[in-house]
Write an enzyme that holds these catalytic residues in place. Structure first.
Site, mmCIF file in Angstrom:
data_model
loop_
_atom_site.group_PDB
_atom_site.id
_atom_site.type_symbol
_atom_site.label_atom_id
_atom_site.label_comp_id
_atom_site.label_asym_id
_atom_site.label_seq_id
_atom_site.Cartn_x
_atom_site.Cartn_y
_atom_site.Cartn_z
ATOM 1 C CB ALA A 52 -0.905 0.124 1.246
ATOM 2 C CE1 TYR A 53 2.687 1.484 4.624
ATOM 3 C CE2 TYR A 53 5.013 0.924 4.727
ATOM 4 C CZ TYR A 53 3.978 1.035 5.317
ATOM 5 O OH TYR A 53 3.817 0.509 6.675
ATOM 6 N N GLY A 54 2.568 4.045 -1.189
ATOM 7 C CA GLY A 54 2.780 4.686 -2.313
ATOM 8 C C GLY A 54 2.307 4.016 -3.586
ATOM 9 C CB ALA A 55 -0.059 3.484 -5.246
#
Length: 328
Positions: A52-55
């Site tokens: 999920a981090y930065g997509a």
């Protein structure tokens, strides 16, 4: 840097971890390279990220840097699955389909055939048996070495660990990860006791109270801080109230007396708290990471740690008594 076992497993990690939530967003590629180089040179091994981090961009950046630096065998890559932000909405999907899809994407972005620690990012609506079956499949397929959970409360932690222990051959839950700091001690009530009972390691996120325990907000909101950004202001604001100010001032006083920085005092309190394996440092710049690494050989005196316990919510029942005070 000292290595610690992750619970009762055979996995060992540095006693500080490098968190990457801001990478490829607030942390530039150049800053990320410097952070990883500093961390690696200091003996750090645990690098924590998430799909999920930065997509996914944080994983892409980590994969590229690890490959360019040639350090894949030196680092413990930990990532998470089951949580995404889509059109500004937080979506938790811990179904088998979603988890394995996230894992395949993580492996591709990280440029590796396996991750050392794969964590279910949050408790979801999918049946727990289905969620953990995906974990078992990933380990059996060689895509994952160890499994963990993130942001589970106490009963969820115990249920997941119990389910995996119920039958031979299931993958043990090796670690738990939740927020823990002098401003967020709820983990001591149920999560940490559950982790101890099931032989799990424990990774606190936001050990610096979302940056508030550094003391940078004592006179307002500095330009360039997380609280000054549109996308992170909501994250910091809950800790900018009166109760937090009292804890911050106690940290500052302790730092002055010990000739340390407030950041170092807050970090040492978490790092050496009972049950903690490795706090995850979300440093956005090398300048933020350097003082944390410089505290490797430091430790808080027992009386200071206990005093900080008292001012931040009360004694930690799991903290051993100081030498000479037993039975007093």
């Amino acid at each position: 840097m000292e290595l610690r076992p992750v619970g009762t497993s055979g996995l060992r990690v540095s006693r500080l971890g490098l968190g990457t939530m801001t990478w490829a967003r607030d942390t530039t590629d150049e800053q990320a390279r410097s952070l990883l180089e500093m961390f690696h040179e200091a003996g750090g091994t645990l690098v924590d990220t998430a799909a999920a981090y930065g997509a996914g961009d944080a994983e892409r950046l980590i994969g590229r840097l690890v490959a360019e630096m040639g350090i894949r065998d030196d680092v413990v890559l930990a990532t998470k699955a089951g949580f995404v932000i889509r059109d500004g909405e937080r979506i938790v999907d811990t179904s088998r389909r979603a988890l394995l899809r996230d894992l395949e994407g993580s492996l591709r972005r990280l440029g590796t055939d396996h991750v050392d620690l794969w964590q279910v990012h949050a408790w979801g609506d999918a049946p727990l048996a289905e969620t953990l079956d995906a974990v078992d499949h990933a380990v059996a397929a060689g895509m994952v070495r160890y499994a963990g959970i993130s942001n589970f409360v106490g009963w969820q932690t115990a249920q997941a660990a119990t389910w995996q222990q119920a039958f031979p051959g299931r993958t043990p839950i090796t670690s738990a990860q939740v927020e823990y700091s002098l401003l967020a001690r709820r983990a001591e009530v149920e999560v940490l006791p559950a982790a101890r009972a099931f032989g799990m390691g424990f990774f606190p996120w936001s050990p610096l109270g979302r940056g508030v325990l550094t003391g940078q907000y004592r006179a307002g909101t500095p330009r360039g801080s997380r609280a000054a950004t549109d996308h992170f202001a909501w994250f910091v604001e809950p800790y900018l109230e009166n109760r937090s100010r009292g804890v911050v001032e106690a940290v500052v006083r302790a730092a002055e007396g010990l000739d340390l920085l407030p950041l170092q005092v807050a970090l040492l309190w978490v790092r050496d708290a009972p049950g903690v394996t490795a706090p995850l440092l979300g440093a956005r710049t090398p300048g933020q990471l350097a003082p944390a690494l410089a505290a490797e050989d430091q430790a808080l005196p027992h009386e200071i740690a206990s005093a900080l316990d008292d001012v931040s919510g009360g004694p930690n029942a799991a903290r051993p008594a100081a030498v000479g005070t037993r039975g007093a």
